[in-house]
Design a protein around this motif. Structure first.
Motif, PDB file in Angstrom:
ATOM      1  N   GLY A   1      -1.314  -5.337   1.207  1.00 57.01           N
ATOM      2  CA  GLY A   1      -2.565  -5.077   1.908  1.00 57.01           C
ATOM      3  C   GLY A   1      -2.876  -3.609   2.081  1.00 57.01           C
ATOM      4  N   ARG A   2      -2.269  -2.753   1.239  1.00 55.90           N
ATOM      5  CA  ARG A   2      -2.453  -1.313   1.345  1.00 55.90           C
ATOM      6  C   ARG A   2      -3.242  -0.812   0.133  1.00 55.90           C
ATOM      7  NH1 ARG A   2       3.706   0.544   2.495  1.00 55.90           N
ATOM      8  NH2 ARG A   2       2.799   2.314   3.628  1.00 55.90           N
TER       9      ARG A   2
ATOM     10  N   ALA B   1       0.545  -2.043  -7.625  1.00 48.02           N
ATOM     11  CA  ALA B   1       0.317  -3.470  -7.389  1.00 48.02           C
ATOM     12  C   ALA B   1       1.085  -3.946  -6.162  1.00 48.02           C
ATOM     13  CB  ALA B   1       0.733  -4.269  -8.623  1.00 48.02           C
ATOM     14  N   LYS B   2       2.287  -3.430  -5.965  1.00 48.71           N
ATOM     15  CA  LYS B   2       3.086  -3.795  -4.788  1.00 48.71           C
ATOM     16  C   LYS B   2       2.379  -3.367  -3.506  1.00 48.71           C
ATOM     17  CE  LYS B   2       7.673  -3.010  -2.734  1.00 48.71           C
ATOM     18  NZ  LYS B   2       7.227  -2.263  -1.521  1.00 48.71           N
TER      19      LYS B   2
ATOM     20  N   GLY C   1      -5.705  -1.695 -11.186  1.00 45.75           N
ATOM     21  CA  GLY C   1      -6.469  -2.077 -12.365  1.00 45.75           C
ATOM     22  C   GLY C   1      -7.015  -0.873 -13.109  1.00 45.75           C
ATOM     23  N   ASP C   2      -7.369  -1.066 -14.392  1.00 45.47           N
ATOM     24  CA  ASP C   2      -7.918   0.005 -15.231  1.00 45.47           C
ATOM     25  C   ASP C   2      -7.080   1.274 -15.120  1.00 45.47           C
ATOM     26  OD1 ASP C   2     -10.057  -1.637 -16.016  1.00 45.47           O
ATOM     27  OD2 ASP C   2     -11.191  -1.100 -14.224  1.00 45.47           O
TER      28      ASP C   2
ATOM     29  N   TYR D   1       2.979  10.409 -13.004  1.00 46.58           N
ATOM     30  CA  TYR D   1       2.181   9.812 -11.938  1.00 46.58           C
ATOM     31  C   TYR D   1       2.803  10.073 -10.568  1.00 46.58           C
ATOM     32  CZ  TYR D   1       0.226   7.026 -15.780  1.00 46.58           C
ATOM     33  OH  TYR D   1      -0.364   6.622 -16.959  1.00 46.58           O
ATOM     34  N   VAL D   2       1.919  10.177  -9.588  1.00 48.22           N
ATOM     35  CA  VAL D   2       2.302  10.070  -8.184  1.00 48.22           C
ATOM     36  C   VAL D   2       1.529   8.883  -7.627  1.00 48.22           C
ATOM     37  CG1 VAL D   2       2.238  11.138  -5.909  1.00 48.22           C
ATOM     38  CG2 VAL D   2       2.750  12.535  -7.925  1.00 48.22           C
ATOM     39  N   VAL D   3       2.255   7.941  -7.032  1.00 49.24           N
ATOM     40  CA  VAL D   3       1.620   6.737  -6.470  1.00 49.24           C
ATOM     41  C   VAL D   3       2.037   6.638  -5.010  1.00 49.24           C
ATOM     42  CG1 VAL D   3       1.255   4.258  -6.689  1.00 49.24           C
ATOM     43  CG2 VAL D   3       1.800   5.628  -8.723  1.00 49.24           C
ATOM     44  N   LYS D   4       1.058   6.488  -4.135  1.00 51.05           N
ATOM     45  CA  LYS D   4       1.342   6.439  -2.700  1.00 51.05           C
ATOM     46  C   LYS D   4       0.284   5.602  -1.997  1.00 51.05           C
ATOM     47  CE  LYS D   4      -1.051  10.893  -2.290  1.00 51.05           C
ATOM     48  NZ  LYS D   4      -0.889  12.330  -1.995  1.00 51.05           N
ATOM     49  N   PRO D   5       0.580   5.130  -0.794  1.00 52.65           N
ATOM     50  CA  PRO D   5      -0.442   4.394  -0.030  1.00 52.65           C
ATOM     51  C   PRO D   5      -1.420   5.349   0.642  1.00 52.65           C
ATOM     52  CG  PRO D   5       1.633   4.445   1.179  1.00 52.65           C
ATOM     53  CD  PRO D   5       1.900   5.111  -0.128  1.00 52.65           C
TER      54      PRO D   5
END
Length: 271
Positions: free
Chosen positions: A151-152, A145-146, A110-111, A118-122
């Motif tokens: 649950g991460r 979002a995935k 969100g926001d 971007y770098v997106v990781k858990p």
């Protein structure tokens, strides 16, 4: 004779190229070292004067089990690093509570921020698993979002070109004393292979990097046999923390002649 466990995992490919260096150094110092899997049901951790957590590189998919093991082992022997440190450090949300500058990080889908790349990781991950680098804001948001749906906790950060120009600087501390520092290859640079990621070169940290690393370590109380403080510079030149590795970091021991001896000496001090 002092007997210490070198805590590892089921490693059929022999990825841990630091184990024999460490065990040989321990032998020279009069410490009998035994490699033991953290999840070996037959292991008697009370038989060791200390258990040194090293290449436990399969914990990510079994973190709850691993953390429970750490607390059990730490109740019957000296666990290094301690169980409380391991529990906190294996979830990168610890970065939210660090009182030092970190790479700008957004913690939800969100926001969503506006960055060029971007770098997106858990937040619970290792070795760039489930990590993407993209300039597509929608793709970054979808991956975050995935992760949430699984649950991460997602970590969304800007990709910093400085990791390819100046590189990441890793400062290695043994019992809170600086041993050596290296310039690491960026994990997400185009064309990188697994072999590339293990390469590094010795680097003399700048005064502002040393100052920040000391502040980072001051945030963590108690015994720390080893700590790897990973730093990068923002576009304005300020150093910031990428990650504080206190659980199973690669220590680049072969890059400095004194490194493995420094680690062994630190273990002796803590024993």
């Amino acid at each position: 004779m002092t007997i210490c466990a070198y805590v590892t995992f089921d490693d059929p490919d022999g990825n841990d190229d630091e184990r024999e260096l460490v065990l040989a150094s321990w032998r020279e110092a009069g410490i009998e070292g035994r490699a033991v899997r953290w999840d070996d049901p037959e292991a008697d951790w009370s038989a060791f004067d200390a258990a040194v957590v090293r290449s436990v590189w399969d914990y990510v998919e079994r973190r709850a089990e691993f953390v429970a093991w750490a607390h059990r082992a730490g109740s019957v022997t000296k666990l290094l690093n301690p169980a409380a440190v391991i529990e906190a450090n294996t979830d990168k949300t610890y970065l939210r509570d660090m009182g030092v500058p970190i790479v700008p990080t957004h913690w939800s889908s969100g926001d969503f921020p506006q960055w060029d790349e971007y770098v997106v990781k858990p937040a619970i991950s290792a070795g760039a698993k489930a990590t993407i680098r993209t300039s597509d804001r929608a793709a970054a948001k979808a991956h975050a979002a995935k992760l949430e749906a699984e649950g991460r906790t997602p970590m969304i950060q800007p990709y910093l070109d400085m990791v390819e120009a100046e590189g990441e600087t890793s400062l290695l501390y043994f019992n809170r004393v600086l041993s050596h520092a290296v310039r690491r290859n960026p994990m997400l640079a185009p064309g990188q292979t697994q072999a590339d990621l293990a390469r590094a070169e010795l680097r003399t940290p700048a005064p502002d990097q040393l100052e920040l690393a000391e502040k980072v370590l001051a945030e963590v109380p108690g015994d720390l046999l080893y700590a790897r403080v990973d730093l990068v510079r923002l576009p304005d030149g300020r150093p910031v923390l990428i990650e504080l590795e206190l659980t199973e970091p690669y220590l680049f021991l072969s890059h400095s002649e004194a490194a493995v001896g420094n680690l062994t000496r630190a273990l002796g001090e803590l024993l």
